[in-house]
Design a protein around this motif. Structure first.
Motif, PDB file in Angstrom:
ATOM      1  N   ALA A   1      21.866 -45.058  28.021  1.00 20.16           N
ATOM      2  CA  ALA A   1      22.065 -46.041  29.092  1.00 20.16           C
ATOM      3  C   ALA A   1      23.231 -45.620  29.986  1.00 20.16           C
ATOM      4  O   ALA A   1      23.166 -45.746  31.215  1.00 20.16           O
ATOM      5  N   VAL A   2      24.292 -45.123  29.348  1.00 21.13           N
ATOM      6  CA  VAL A   2      25.451 -44.670  30.136  1.00 21.13           C
ATOM      7  C   VAL A   2      25.054 -43.496  31.026  1.00 21.13           C
ATOM      8  O   VAL A   2      25.405 -43.449  32.220  1.00 21.13           O
TER       9      VAL A   2
ATOM     10  N   SER B   1      14.051 -35.093  42.139  1.00 21.86           N
ATOM     11  CA  SER B   1      13.266 -36.324  42.134  1.00 21.86           C
ATOM     12  C   SER B   1      13.866 -37.322  41.144  1.00 21.86           C
ATOM     13  O   SER B   1      14.637 -36.962  40.258  1.00 21.86           O
ATOM     14  N   TRP B   2      13.434 -38.605  41.320  1.00 19.97           N
ATOM     15  CA  TRP B   2      13.958 -39.646  40.444  1.00 19.97           C
ATOM     16  C   TRP B   2      13.582 -39.385  38.981  1.00 19.97           C
ATOM     17  O   TRP B   2      14.404 -39.575  38.082  1.00 19.97           O
TER      18      TRP B   2
ATOM     19  N   ALA C   1      24.034 -41.545  36.484  1.00 21.70           N
ATOM     20  CA  ALA C   1      23.171 -40.789  37.400  1.00 21.70           C
ATOM     21  C   ALA C   1      22.650 -41.663  38.536  1.00 21.70           C
ATOM     22  O   ALA C   1      22.664 -41.246  39.707  1.00 21.70           O
ATOM     23  N   VAL C   2      22.207 -42.871  38.185  1.00 20.59           N
ATOM     24  CA  VAL C   2      21.609 -43.736  39.212  1.00 20.59           C
ATOM     25  C   VAL C   2      22.660 -44.182  40.229  1.00 20.59           C
ATOM     26  O   VAL C   2      22.440 -44.124  41.443  1.00 20.59           O
TER      27      VAL C   2
ATOM     28  N   GLN D   1      23.013 -43.351  44.349  1.00 20.16           N
ATOM     29  CA  GLN D   1      23.089 -44.328  45.431  1.00 20.16           C
ATOM     30  C   GLN D   1      24.440 -44.262  46.158  1.00 20.16           C
ATOM     31  O   GLN D   1      24.506 -44.325  47.364  1.00 20.16           O
ATOM     32  N   ARG D   2      25.521 -44.197  45.363  1.00 24.00           N
ATOM     33  CA  ARG D   2      26.875 -44.149  45.930  1.00 24.00           C
ATOM     34  C   ARG D   2      27.605 -42.997  45.258  1.00 24.00           C
ATOM     35  O   ARG D   2      28.202 -43.176  44.195  1.00 24.00           O
TER      36      ARG D   2
END
Lengths: 313, 325
Positions: A268-269, A2-3, A274-275, A279-280
């Motif tokens: 933040a990195v 999950s997110w 991860a995000v 997505q890609r």
């Protein structure tokens, strides 16, 4: 995944990268040397722990904790060998920016050595660092395991403790003296090489604790030095190492932003990787690396505009 | 005299390699020359303060440029290698704001981060996107590919050594050495340090890009995992300069020779070899300093095949007075 769980893991892994970057940067600003030993310890100790305890995360953490004195010893030996106690790094590094390559070369070589050790420990890829056990749940799904939380708290405490030890007390005084004038320290009866060894040991032990936290969050130990190393490098590039070595301890004049900067940027990195990967797939590192380079370029541009004339480099 | 004779013999040996060597020997010599070129580039740039950790980004770019030049532009493969070197030069110009605006250590790390980004992108878009080796058809079809690859490696290796030597002896090289020893005095004299760093970076980028193209030519194919590999490009180059020495022309050559020799002797034990060589390089740097093994040999035996130091030759009235004394 999950997110929420993805972000939680990314935050913890990024925090580990940020804390290692903090230790490395502190060493650079104080000694003019890129000390790679904390990073190497952060990679090798979890791998050995995972090798010794492949199925039990808590067991791996315990083994890793038992290895801390060994990591400290290794850090002490390397610091004593690599650092030149007769010439304070402050002078060496401040003397000419051209010594930058000499500061970076041992760092990369130590990382390459760590990579070789990891190749011997984990020839078939990353080893599991304990299966998921109980933890903080959200809607019936575990977001963060207790082990990962425990290791993260331990990592923050270890870095804070090492920072405190280098700020207060006789060790801190000896270090400040060495940075200002190594001969004065020798006249005071303190052996410079031993002092550097103690500081190296502190950094390596703190790095090892941080590495255990990162492995707990990732649920696998590193099998190569470069993937985690480049994330730490991206954090260092983004926050900046500092243009010059400071004569006084950086933390005494440090603002909250400077103190927490590496950890925040590291998180933040971690989130960014991860995000974007979600997505890609496969694009996370590239995106974060480019962002770090843009930030570094912008900071250098602003600094250059504000700098006085007579800039050599 | 002895060093000049030995140098000439070595030069003749290397230049004539494509004429007499077997395929295996030619491959080893080509590998050696490519590594010498890359190590010289790293050492020269280290004189400007920047450690080129991102060698693998530039080498991979050179290989990609060769693929594009040969496959898309349909150029002659040998010309394609030259075009790849030129493309790397252009890339170097584009990257100047990133590399030369940062502090030297920051720039060293930035080359690593940038190369990692390039490797990640190259593995997902373009001809290397599928992860499988990309055959360069026109190169693979060449009947004399091995001999041509060795000849290209000879040109690259000797060219890199001569370029590094020329650069170290040029006003730019002298300015960088002055800044290394006495930065304030160099600034006070208004030495052209910015130009020196520019030139050094562009030479290093061109040489490393061409080295990547030559290796791709030698193999006849390119895959992202090899062309953009940190362990295949950066680690050997840093081991070479770590063992041989950073501050001479001969040091990287000695280090590269030892590395290639060791690689041939213990083929199949890559991890153990890397670990041992890295530890040796660290010891050389810690015990012998930046000059490495060659620095110690050179000072003990007085050998300087590629001297970069200049004797003081004063000018004007003061010099005439000194000479009269």
């Amino acid at each position: 995944m999950s997110w929420v769980r993805l972000i939680a893991h990314a935050v913890l892994i990024g925090l580990a990268a940020g804390l290692v970057a903090d230790i490395v940067r502190r060493g650079w600003r104080s000694t003019g040397r890129l000390d790679p030993v904390p990073l190497a310890a952060a990679l090798v100790v979890p791998a050995v722990a995972a090798w010794a305890s492949p199925t039990d995360g808590l067991g791996a953490l315990i083994v890793g904790s038992a290895l801390l004195p060994l990591a400290g010893f290794g850090g002490a030996v390397l610091a004593a060998v690599l650092a030149d106690p007769t010439e304070a790094g402050v002078r060496t590094a401040a003397r000419s920016p051209a010594h930058g390559a000499l500061a970076a070369l041992p760092a990369v070589l130590v990382l390459a050595a760590a990579d070789g050790v990891l190749g011997l420990i984990s020839p078939d890829g990353p080893r599991s660092f304990g299966p998921d056990s109980g933890g903080v749940s959200l809607r019936g799904q575990i977001v963060v395991t207790w082990l990962a939380l425990l290791a993260a708290v331990g990592a923050v405490a270890a870095v804070a403790l090492s920072s405190w030890l280098l700020r207060r007390g006789p060790l801190a005084r000896a270090w400040r003296t060495w940075r200002a004038d190594p001969e004065l320290l020798a006249l005071s009866g303190v052996e410079s090489r031993r002092l550097l060894a103690v500081i190296g040991a502190l950094g390596a032990a703190a790095g090892a604790v941080v590495g255990l936290a990162g492995a707990s969050a990732a649920t696998e130990a590193p099998a190569s030095a470069w993937p985690f190393g480049v994330v730490v490098a991206a954090v260092l590039v983004a926050i900046g190492l500092g243009e010059r070595v400071e004569a006084l301890p950086s933390f005494e004049a440090a603002t909250t932003r400077q103190r927490l900067g590496p950890a925040v940027v590291g998180m933040a990195v971690g989130i960014g990787v991860a995000v974007v990967d979600r997505q890609r797939p496969g694009w996370g590192l590239a995106a974060v690396a480019v962002a770090a380079l843009v930030v570094a370029w912008f900071r250098a541009w602003v600094t250059r505009r504000r700098s006085l004339t007579g800039v050599v480099w | 005299m002895v060093s000049a004779v030995v140098g000439l013999v070595l030069f003749a040996f290397v230049v004539s390699t494509p004429l007499w060597a077997s395929a295996g020997t030619a491959r080893v010599v080509a590998d050696l020359l490519v590594l010498v070129a890359v190590a010289e580039a790293v050492a020269v740039l280290a004189g400007a303060g920047v450690l080129l950790i991102g060698v693998f980004g530039l080498s991979g770019f050179g290989a990609l440029a060769l693929v594009e030049a040969v496959d898309r532009l349909e150029l002659n493969p040998v010309v394609g290698v030259a075009v790849a070197g030129g493309a790397s030069l252009v890339l170097g110009v584009v990257l100047v704001p990133v590399v030369l605006r940062l502090s030297p250590v920051g720039a060293s790390l930035a080359t690593w981060v940038g190369a990692a980004a390039a490797a990640a992108v190259a593995g997902r878009v373009g001809p290397l996107a599928d992860g499988a080796p990309h055959d360069i058809t026109a190169v693979a079809a060449l009947g004399s590919r091995d001999a041509l690859a060795t000849s290209l490696a000879v040109v690259l290796g000797i060219g890199a050594v001569l370029a590094a030597h020329g650069l170290r002896r040029s006003p730019s090289g002298l300015a960088l050495r002055a800044a290394t020893d006495e930065p304030e005095a160099a600034a006070a004299l208004d030495l052209p340090l910015r130009r020196a760093r520019w030139v050094t970076w562009l030479v290093a980028a061109t040489v490393v890009g061409a080295a990547g193209a030559v290796t791709a030519f030698q193999q006849g194919s390119v895959d992202a995992a090899t062309a953009f590999s940190l362990t295949a490009w950066t680690v050997p180059a840093l081991i070479a300069v770590g063992i041989g020495g950073l501050d001479s022309i001969e040091g990287p050559m000695v280090g590269a020779g030892l590395w290639v020799l060791a690689s041939e002797l213990v083929d199949g034990h890559d991890v153990a070899l890397q670990l041992t060589a890295v530890v040796l390089a660290l010891l050389c740097q810690a015990v012998l300093g930046p000059g490495g093994l060659w620095g110690r040999v050179s000072s003990a035996a007085g050998l300087r095949p590629f001297p970069v130091h200049r004797a003081y030759a004063g000018r004007g009235r003061a010099a005439r007075r000194d000479q009269a004394r």
